[in-house]
Design an enzyme around this catalytic site. Structure first.
Site, PDB file in Angstrom:
ATOM      1  N   LYS A  68       0.084  43.914  41.996  1.00 16.76           N
ATOM      2  CA  LYS A  68       0.828  42.737  42.447  1.00 16.76           C
ATOM      3  C   LYS A  68       0.710  42.611  43.965  1.00 16.76           C
ATOM      4  O   LYS A  68       0.760  43.618  44.687  1.00 16.76           O
ATOM      5  CB  LYS A  68       2.297  42.911  42.053  1.00 16.76           C
ATOM      6  CG  LYS A  68       3.182  41.694  42.319  1.00 16.76           C
ATOM      7  CD  LYS A  68       4.611  41.951  41.801  1.00 16.76           C
ATOM      8  CE  LYS A  68       5.502  40.727  41.905  1.00 16.76           C
ATOM      9  NZ  LYS A  68       6.849  40.991  41.336  1.00 16.76           N
ATOM     10  N   SER A 122       8.460  37.438  38.102  1.00 20.53           N
ATOM     11  CA  SER A 122       7.552  37.085  39.162  1.00 20.53           C
ATOM     12  C   SER A 122       6.208  37.777  39.088  1.00 20.53           C
ATOM     13  O   SER A 122       5.233  37.322  39.686  1.00 20.53           O
ATOM     14  CB  SER A 122       8.181  37.399  40.521  1.00 20.53           C
ATOM     15  OG  SER A 122       8.354  38.806  40.672  1.00 20.53           O
ATOM     16  N   SER A 153      11.418  40.902  36.651  1.00 21.87           N
ATOM     17  CA  SER A 153      10.079  40.454  37.045  1.00 21.87           C
ATOM     18  C   SER A 153       8.931  41.254  36.471  1.00 21.87           C
ATOM     19  O   SER A 153       7.774  40.849  36.586  1.00 21.87           O
ATOM     20  CB  SER A 153       9.958  40.437  38.573  1.00 21.87           C
ATOM     21  OG  SER A 153      10.592  39.292  39.084  1.00 21.87           O
TER      22      SER A 153
END
Lengths: 484, 492
Positions: free
Chosen positions: A76, A151, A175
């Protein structure tokens, strides 16, 4: 020849070790796949040239000592990676190249993995659909109109579409678990303090935690082991021994007591979620677990409390993005104007909304009514879990109240967007470990996940329970590679 | 307006056109913790380095950077708290004070708001009108900001982050101070205590010690506090006093004119000697304090506090007591000798080998005169403690007279010469041989037979004349006590 991108992380590590294939072959397969999958928009930055060099070096040196020896991994884009652009999905960090490496990614590299690229995410990890990223929304490989969740949406999409063998996300309110649920993958949020937050772009410091996202539970155990560590550089990191999650992984869960909280049966929840939940109960019963009804009475206050605490911390954490030191800087006649222009241009709407909320709830006159009250709620939620854990070993709930929704569906309705986190948020508030494991499909053939919540630092227990579910649910990925 | 000041009795009141006013002052002193590294990072705190050379990723607030508390700074503030006879809070919390400024990289300052590390304490001041106790409200730890430099470029502001993250102790007094002199005594005493403890170097030129000064006025006799103004960041005692004088008069003028005081933050303009409004209460920042989620609450073991307490050095107040009791010094001498750590060290070094009372006399008298004249601190004294001690010992053992001692002292100042050497080289040893002295006395008497008869007929004042003559003949070296005795015998 077998498609190396479809092999699990554990099998890749074994195969490389057994010289069934080389690290370079593996790396090139993922790179080729990514090049054919641009439509998903899951990568912000690729690190392909360097990854190939790293794989070649690995193949020459053949050092198999690490848990992840020879494996390329994309992570990420919230993890700071040395000399590689780190954006947090935001325009304000569009030109930011850290001179340092986050502890969690450094742990990956010291286990023999190397960086494949940086994955798309909601801006500063604020979002549940990956629609708030400055670099555009990510598409769920399960359908060209579907969000991958957020997310860590880029991570989930890349993983589900075999663009990385496994990945690392961060979870502040769901997330990792929600996008895992939306993409039929496994995602685990560790106990707060299990993984170092050092070098991760902060969203809400008291809730943020990095965690593994993988194709199956075995991979999850392996990756969790690799990233967990005590880090003196993070004052909230906890000095607890890291278990050998892989070696201790077993689906023998006989006698474990599982709590079913009635408060998670929310209004307007689709039947299929309830059915899935009941199936989960059956799987665990079948594996020898004892099921108990429990009550977590303050659950309904978790979401509002979360949407006070998280924005409050974010409003302060994001104050450093002011155009003075690094990142985007707009012109202005004076300091104030430069600040205003920089932050107006640099931040997207959702980030601005949360900064405003956070600033508001911390202002004098409102602080007690909002922030302090939310902190009290947080204590009550933690107490709910603590008391339940006197009688049970883990809690089973659905991961999300629905399967993946359509791009644009909730974009202009923040409340309905926030409701997506209703099952995941209490866990962050209580600092507990939780995992989402794929357990079935809904009527639209979209994946659904079940969530297991454990006692602090009992990641092994929820991994074992997940393995029992995985074996019984027989979840099969059903992705048609429509984007190719 | 007239300031009325009386040495013996507190009397700092300001006579306005209509009323007599009392000035109420409270101080927030920012003292830089003496520590090699910063409060939450390992960067150096050394003063005077090139701009931005002592800045870590934490100090400049890079994404993902986290603060880690410097345990040494915690211990330093516990030590300071104990020196202020204050309560040490075993549980304290770091909060974020949020505001935007170019030299504040995080966009917030890590400070302590509701739960400071040190609670209530006190400082005792020695004023001409007696001792006065000033309450300490609290002491908390916080980060310093960087420095904005506006005058290097006509268009741009430069930022130096060397100070960013340096540990400060904010020491807040109760509104117990009543005059500029008390403020001066307070700051000096606080600085002295911290120097004894080695927790702050107190160097005001380098900004290690600065204060926000809260000033209000009220009519003499009134029990209520007036509206106060806060004068920010004053960095010398003299400026603090000037600012208070100006500000008190400004407030009195307003009140006597039937106007009200606005609660506000003001700046002291040292060039114009006036305070100016910086921002009003309405414009005051809303700092949105909340506990820093990157840091756990600060827990201190009772054992640590006990250990620090046990190893605390002797502080000025205790030292003073001891000097009065054990060294038989006057309150005045003792107060001066303990006022600075270095002075007390010097004194204690000197008295290792000589008479204490005499030592106190020489240090507070002759030595201070020399230091004042040459504008030197005691650590730069041209006469070492050892040499002064030797000289004083020569006086008390009768080797030199007090008068000769002044001469020797004068000569010791150049090159810090051993007094024995001077006495020997210059033949200044006191004459204490009774036979030799008797000879001189006899000589003087024979030469002044007329004076002898005058003395014997009752003009006893002439005794001094004989002493003087004997000293003169002996070149000042005769032992005065012996001369007295012999003369008395001979003139009977």
């Amino acid at each position: 020849m077998i498609d190396l991108t479809k092999i699990s992380l554990c099998d890749l590590v074994k195969g490389i070790k057994k010289k069934d294939f080389t690290s370079e072959e593996v790396t090139k397969s993922f790179i080729d796949n990514e090049k054919k999958s641009k439509k998903l928009n899951s990568f912000i930055t690729t690190n392909f040239d360097e990854a190939i060099i790293k794989s070649q070096t690995f193949d020459k040196k053949k050092n198999y000592s690490g848990l992840l020896a020879g494996v390329p991994l994309a992570v990420k884009d919230l993890f700071c990676t040395k000399n590689i652009k780190t954006t947090a999905g935001s325009k304000i960090l569009n030109n930011f190249f850290p001179t340092y490496e986050s502890t969690v990614t450094a742990n990956l590299w010291s286990e023999g993995a190397f960086l494949l690229g940086k994955l798309n995410c909601d801006e500063f990890a604020m979002g549940s659909s990956n629609e708030t990223s400055f670099f555009g929304n990510v598409i769920n490989p399960y359908g060209d109109k579907l969000v991958p969740g957020g997310s860590s949406g880029g991570s989930a999409a890349a993983l589900a579409s075999n663009l990385t063998p496994a990945t690392i996300g961060t979870d502040t309110g769901g997330s990792i678990r929600q996008p895992a649920s939306f993409t039929g993958t496994v995602g685990l949020k560790p106990t707060y303090g299990r993984c170092s937050r050092w070098g991760i772009v902060a969203f809400a410091s008291s809730l943020d935690q990095a965690g593994p996202m993988t194709q199956n539970v075995e991979d999850c155990a392996l990756l969790l082991q690799a990233i967990s560590s005590y880090d003196p550089k993070d004052s909230t990191s906890v000095n607890v021994k890291v278990d050998n999650y892989s070696e201790n992984l077993t689906d023998n869960i006989k006698g474990l007591k599982i709590g079913i909280p009635k408060e998670y049966r929310v209004e307007n929840m689709p039947d299929e979620i309830d059915i899935l939940w009941k199936k989960g109960v059956e799987y665990l019963k079948d594996a020898g677990a004892i099921i108990k009804d429990i009550t977590l009475p303050h659950t309904m206050y978790a979401l509002p409390a979360y949407y006070i605490v998280a924005p409050a911390e974010a409003s302060s954490n994001l104050a450093r993005y002011d155009g003075v030191k690094y990142g985007h800087r707009a012109k202005g006649k004076n300091l104030i104007e430069m600040y205003e222009n920089t932050r107006s241009e640099g931040f997207g709407d959702e980030v601005k909304r949360r900064i405003l909320i956070g600033t508001y709830v911390l202002s004098s006159g409102y602080y007690d009514a909002y922030y302090i009250k939310a902190q009290k709620v947080r204590q009550l939620i933690k107490k709910d879990f603590d008391e339940s854990f006197n009688e049970i070993d883990a809690v089973l709930t659905p991961s999300t109240p629905s399967s993946a929704f359509k791009v644009g569906d909730k974009k202009d309705d923040p409340i309905s967007m926030y409701l997506n986190d209703v099952f995941t948020v209490p866990v962050n508030l209580a600092g507990l470990p939780a995992i989402s494991v794929p357990a079935g499909l809904d009527k639209k053939n979209l994946p659904l996940g079940l969530q297991l919540i454990g006692k602090p630092f009992q990641e092994q227990t929820i991994l074992n329970l997940s393995l029992a579910i995985q074996k019984r649910a027989g979840f099969k990925k059903s992705i048609k590679e429509w984007w190719k | 307006m007239v300031e009325i000041m009386d040495q013996k009795k507190f009397n700092y009141y300001i006579q306005g056109e209509k009323n007599k006013w009392e000035v109420i002052i409270g101080l927030e002193v920012h003292a830089q913790v003496l520590s090699k590294s910063k409060l939450f990072s390992s960067s150096s705190t050394k003063f005077g380095a090139d701009p931005n050379t002592q800045v870590s990723l934490v100090d400049s607030a890079f994404p993902g950077m986290l603060p880690v508390i410097n345990q040494y700074c915690v211990e330093q503030s516990i030590k300071t708290g104990l020196g202020l006879k204050a309560k040490i809070n075993l549980h304290s919390v770091f909060d974020r004070k949020n505001y935007f400024y170019a030299d504040l990289p995080q966009g917030y300052q890590i400070s302590q708001y509701k739960n400071p590390i040190v609670g209530e304490g006190k400082i005792i001041l020695d004023m001409p009108y007696g001792s006065k106790t000033v309450g300490i409200e609290r002491l908390h730890l916080e980060q310093d900001a960087g420095k904005s430099i506006h005058d290097l470029d006509p268009e741009n502001t430069y930022v130096d982050l060397n100070r960013s993250g340096v540990a400060l102790m904010e020491i807040v007094s109760k509104p117990d101070l009543r005059s500029p002199d008390e403020v001066s005594a307070y700051v000096k005493k606080l600085r002295s205590i911290m120097r004894y403890l080695n927790t702050c170097d107190g160097n005001m030129q380098e900004g290690s010690l600065r204060a926000d000064v809260n000033v209000s006025v009220r009519k003499v006799g009134s029990k209520e506090f007036g509206t106060r103004c806060e004068i920010k960041n004053v960095n010398s005692i003299k400026f603090m006093q000037m600012a208070i004088q100006y500000e008190a008069k400004r407030q009195i003028d307003l009140l006597e004119d039937n106007k009200t005081i606005d609660q506000e933050t003001r700046l002291f303009d040292t060039k114009k000697n006036e305070t100016r409004s910086m921002r009003s209460k309405e414009d005051a920042h809303d700092y949105r304090y909340f506990p820093d989620p990157d840091l756990l609450p600060l827990k201190i073991e009772k054992k640590l506090v006990d250990t620090i307490k046990k190893n605390l050095p002797e502080l000025p107040d205790e030292k003073k007591e001891r000097f009065i009791k054990e060294h038989n010094l006057s309150l005045y001498e003792a107060t001066i000798l303990v006022s600075e750590k270095e002075i007390s060290h010097y004194y204690e070094e000197v008295v290792k080998n000589c008479d204490k009372k005499l030592a106190a006399n020489w240090i507070t008298g002759d030595l201070f005169a020399v230091l004042n004249k040459k504008n030197l601190s005691i650590s730069k004294s041209p006469i070492s403690a050892t040499n002064l001690s030797s000289m004083i010992k020569m006086i008390s053992t009768g080797k030199i007279s007090g008068k000769i001692a002044k001469e020797v002292f004068e000569k010791m100042q150049s090159n810090n010469v051993d007094p024995h050497e001077i006495v020997e080289k210059e033949g200044l040893l006191q004459q204490s041989d009774p036979k030799a002295l008797e000879k001189i006395v006899q000589e003087v008497i024979s030469k002044n037979l007329d004076k002898v008869s005058e003395y014997k007929s009752g003009k006893i004042k002439l005794f001094g004349f004989f002493v003087g003559q004997v000293m003169k003949v002996s070149g000042g070296k005769a032992n005065p006590q012996l001369v007295n005795n012999i003369l008395k015998e001979k003139l009977k």
